[in-house]
Motif scaffolding. Sequence first.
Motif, PDB file in Angstrom:
ATOM      1  N   UNK A 104      15.602  -2.944  -2.317  1.00 59.26           N
ATOM      2  CA  UNK A 104      13.477  -2.651  -3.031  1.00 59.26           C
ATOM      3  C   UNK A 104      12.982  -1.909  -1.621  1.00 59.26           C
ATOM      4  N   UNK A 105      12.244  -0.706  -2.276  1.00 62.38           N
ATOM      5  CA  UNK A 105      11.388  -0.163  -1.865  1.00 62.38           C
ATOM      6  C   UNK A 105       9.924  -0.904  -1.692  1.00 62.38           C
ATOM      7  N   UNK A 106       9.527  -1.369  -2.147  1.00 67.37           N
ATOM      8  CA  UNK A 106       8.271  -2.408  -1.895  1.00 67.37           C
ATOM      9  C   UNK A 106       8.494  -3.530  -3.066  1.00 67.37           C
ATOM     10  N   UNK A 107       8.527  -4.709  -2.312  1.00 65.53           N
ATOM     11  CA  UNK A 107       9.195  -5.994  -2.924  1.00 65.53           C
ATOM     12  C   UNK A 107       7.074  -6.242  -2.783  1.00 65.53           C
ATOM     13  N   UNK A 108       6.589  -7.153  -3.754  1.00 61.87           N
ATOM     14  CA  UNK A 108       5.352  -7.576  -3.373  1.00 61.87           C
ATOM     15  C   UNK A 108       4.316  -6.981  -3.892  1.00 61.87           C
ATOM     16  N   UNK A 109       4.926  -5.557  -4.732  1.00 59.88           N
ATOM     17  CA  UNK A 109       4.186  -4.880  -4.787  1.00 59.88           C
ATOM     18  C   UNK A 109       2.468  -4.668  -5.661  1.00 59.88           C
ATOM     19  N   UNK A 110       3.072  -6.094  -6.454  1.00 62.89           N
ATOM     20  CA  UNK A 110       1.555  -6.205  -7.712  1.00 62.89           C
ATOM     21  C   UNK A 110       0.857  -7.327  -6.737  1.00 62.89           C
ATOM     22  N   UNK A 111       0.787  -7.454  -5.419  1.00 62.09           N
ATOM     23  CA  UNK A 111       0.088  -7.785  -4.201  1.00 62.09           C
ATOM     24  C   UNK A 111      -1.109  -7.010  -4.011  1.00 62.09           C
ATOM     25  N   UNK A 112      -0.235  -5.646  -3.555  1.00 60.45           N
ATOM     26  CA  UNK A 112      -1.513  -4.764  -2.163  1.00 60.45           C
ATOM     27  C   UNK A 112      -2.568  -5.006  -2.971  1.00 60.45           C
ATOM     28  N   UNK A 113      -2.488  -5.307  -4.765  1.00 59.96           N
ATOM     29  CA  UNK A 113      -4.724  -4.841  -4.697  1.00 59.96           C
ATOM     30  C   UNK A 113      -5.145  -5.848  -3.736  1.00 59.96           C
ATOM     31  N   UNK A 114      -4.201  -6.967  -3.701  1.00 59.73           N
ATOM     32  CA  UNK A 114      -5.266  -8.321  -2.703  1.00 59.73           C
ATOM     33  C   UNK A 114      -5.434  -7.630  -1.451  1.00 59.73           C
ATOM     34  N   UNK A 115      -4.863  -6.605  -0.644  1.00 56.06           N
ATOM     35  CA  UNK A 115      -4.394  -6.735   0.406  1.00 56.06           C
ATOM     36  C   UNK A 115      -4.113  -7.760   1.075  1.00 56.06           C
ATOM     37  N   UNK A 116      -2.993  -7.563   0.645  1.00 53.14           N
ATOM     38  CA  UNK A 116      -1.900  -8.786   1.354  1.00 53.14           C
ATOM     39  C   UNK A 116      -1.080  -8.023   1.792  1.00 53.14           C
ATOM     40  N   UNK A 117      -0.134  -9.181   2.832  1.00 48.06           N
ATOM     41  CA  UNK A 117       1.463  -8.158   3.363  1.00 48.06           C
ATOM     42  C   UNK A 117       2.355  -7.797   2.354  1.00 48.06           C
ATOM     43  N   UNK A 118       3.253  -7.270   2.150  1.00 50.52           N
ATOM     44  CA  UNK A 118       4.528  -6.441   1.341  1.00 50.52           C
ATOM     45  C   UNK A 118       5.542  -6.215   2.105  1.00 50.52           C
ATOM     46  N   UNK A 119       6.217  -5.882   1.344  1.00 45.32           N
ATOM     47  CA  UNK A 119       7.789  -5.676   1.907  1.00 45.32           C
ATOM     48  C   UNK A 119       8.126  -4.787   1.636  1.00 45.32           C
ATOM     49  N   UNK A 120       9.336  -4.567   2.251  1.00 45.42           N
ATOM     50  CA  UNK A 120      10.786  -3.389   2.100  1.00 45.42           C
ATOM     51  C   UNK A 120      12.109  -4.287   1.992  1.00 45.42           C
ATOM     52  N   UNK A 121      13.391  -4.094   1.205  1.00 43.45           N
ATOM     53  CA  UNK A 121      14.332  -4.908   1.912  1.00 43.45           C
ATOM     54  C   UNK A 121      15.506  -3.997   1.995  1.00 43.45           C
ATOM     55  N   UNK A 122      16.710  -4.169   2.838  1.00 41.54           N
ATOM     56  CA  UNK A 122      17.986  -3.635   2.339  1.00 41.54           C
ATOM     57  C   UNK A 122      19.120  -4.469   2.904  1.00 41.54           C
ATOM     58  N   UNK A 123      20.016  -4.282   2.471  1.00 40.28           N
ATOM     59  CA  UNK A 123      21.267  -4.835   2.031  1.00 40.28           C
ATOM     60  C   UNK A 123      22.409  -3.553   2.372  1.00 40.28           C
ATOM     61  N   UNK A 124      23.125  -3.491   3.397  1.00 41.92           N
ATOM     62  CA  UNK A 124      23.927  -2.134   4.154  1.00 41.92           C
ATOM     63  C   UNK A 124      25.166  -2.847   3.566  1.00 41.92           C
ATOM     64  N   UNK A 125      26.124  -2.236   2.833  1.00 44.31           N
ATOM     65  CA  UNK A 125      26.905  -2.517   2.531  1.00 44.31           C
ATOM     66  C   UNK A 125      29.059  -1.818   3.092  1.00 44.31           C
ATOM     67  N   UNK A 126      29.597  -2.054   3.561  1.00 47.70           N
ATOM     68  CA  UNK A 126      30.639  -1.163   4.327  1.00 47.70           C
ATOM     69  C   UNK A 126      31.154  -0.187   2.547  1.00 47.70           C
ATOM     70  N   UNK A 127      31.962   1.123   3.289  1.00 44.55           N
ATOM     71  CA  UNK A 127      32.509   1.952   1.954  1.00 44.55           C
ATOM     72  C   UNK A 127      32.025   2.213   0.846  1.00 44.55           C
ATOM     73  N   UNK A 128      31.994   1.610  -0.076  1.00 43.04           N
ATOM     74  CA  UNK A 128      31.791   2.351  -1.489  1.00 43.04           C
ATOM     75  C   UNK A 128      31.249   1.894  -2.555  1.00 43.04           C
TER      76      UNK A 128
END
Length: 322
Positions: A104-128
Motif C-alpha cells: 500500500x504505497x500511501x496508507x491513510x492518504x485521506x488525512x494528509x490534508x490535516x498534516x497527520x502522520x501517514x505510512x506505507x505498508x509492504x509484504x514480501x512473499x517468497x516465489x511468485x
Amino acid sequence: MSNTRSDQQGSLQDELAKLEPPLVNVLTAIAAAVAEVAHTLRTASCDETGTCNTLGDKQLEADMVADSSIFAALRGCGAVELASSEEKPTDHEMGGSGYSVAFDPLDGSSIIGANWAVGSIFGVWPGRGFVGRSAREQVAAGYAVYGPKTLLVLARPVAAGQAPSGAERRHVVQEFVLLPSGAWQLSRADVRIPQAKKCFASANLKATSDNNAYRQLVLHWMSERYTLRYSGGLVPDLHHILAKGGGVFCNPTSPTAPAKLRCLYECAPLALITEAAGGSSHNGQGSALDAVLSAHDQRSPLCLGSADEVAQCLPAMQLHSS
C-alpha cells in the motif's frame, strides 16, 4: 518486555548483512523507496486526481507519486518477480527473480490534508504470486511512518546467530530512522509488544450502531479508563502500540459497516509484524496470518495488538466475521 534500543548505532545494512542476498536487495529497495517517498511528500499535492483505482478508492496525486517510486525501486533491485499495489491491484512483472511484493504505497492518504502522520505498508512473499497463499508464508513485512521523523519498521527473518535474547523466533522486528544523510540508522533492535495495556484505537465506529458486542466493548474501554489513541491512519495507530508498549487496534464490521481493509496490502503484512513482536492478530475467525488470499481485493475485519487486549475484542470481531 524487551524494547531494546541500539547502543551501537547500527545501520540497516549491518542488520541485513547475514540474510540471503536476494532478500537483502528487496528490503534495501523498499528502504530506498521509503526515503524517496518521504522526500516527495514534503511537496506532493494531496489534491484528488479525479480518478479511482480499480478497488473504488479515490486517488490523490500523492498516492500516484508514492506508487511510482516504489514500483521503480522494486523493478530495479533484480530480486522481485511480481509486485502488486493497492493503486494497481493486479500482478505486475518486475523482471527479477526470488520474491513477490505487495504494498500500500500511501496508507491513510485521506488525512494528509490535516498534516497527520501517514505510512506505507509492504509484504514480501517468497516465489511468485499471492492468490491461494496463506499470509503466514510471508518471509518479511514492513511499514514506514512519515511523521516528524521518517521511520521504517521491519519484521525480517532471524539470521543464524542473531536470535534476540536467545529466543527461538522466525522473525525479529526492528525500527530504523532516516538520517539527514539518507542513511537508515537502527533505533530499536528488538521491538516487543507486552501482553496488555489500557490503550485503544477504535476504528469503524459506525459499526457500533448494529454490532452490540462492539458497542459494549467501547463502553468497557471507557469505563475502565483506557486511553484513546486513534488517528484515522492504520500505520500510525499500529505504530503507537509498538512505540508506547502495547494496546489494541480494533476494526470490526457490522451489517451496515462492512470490512474495508485489504488482506493483501494491509492485513497480512501488519499481522506478521504484530505477531513477530509478540502481539496477536485476529480477523474474526483466527489469526490473520492463517487467512488464505482468494483475490487481490479480499477484505477483512482486523484486530492487532497486545494479546490480552485482542482477546477481549473477539466477541465484537466474530459477530460479523463472514
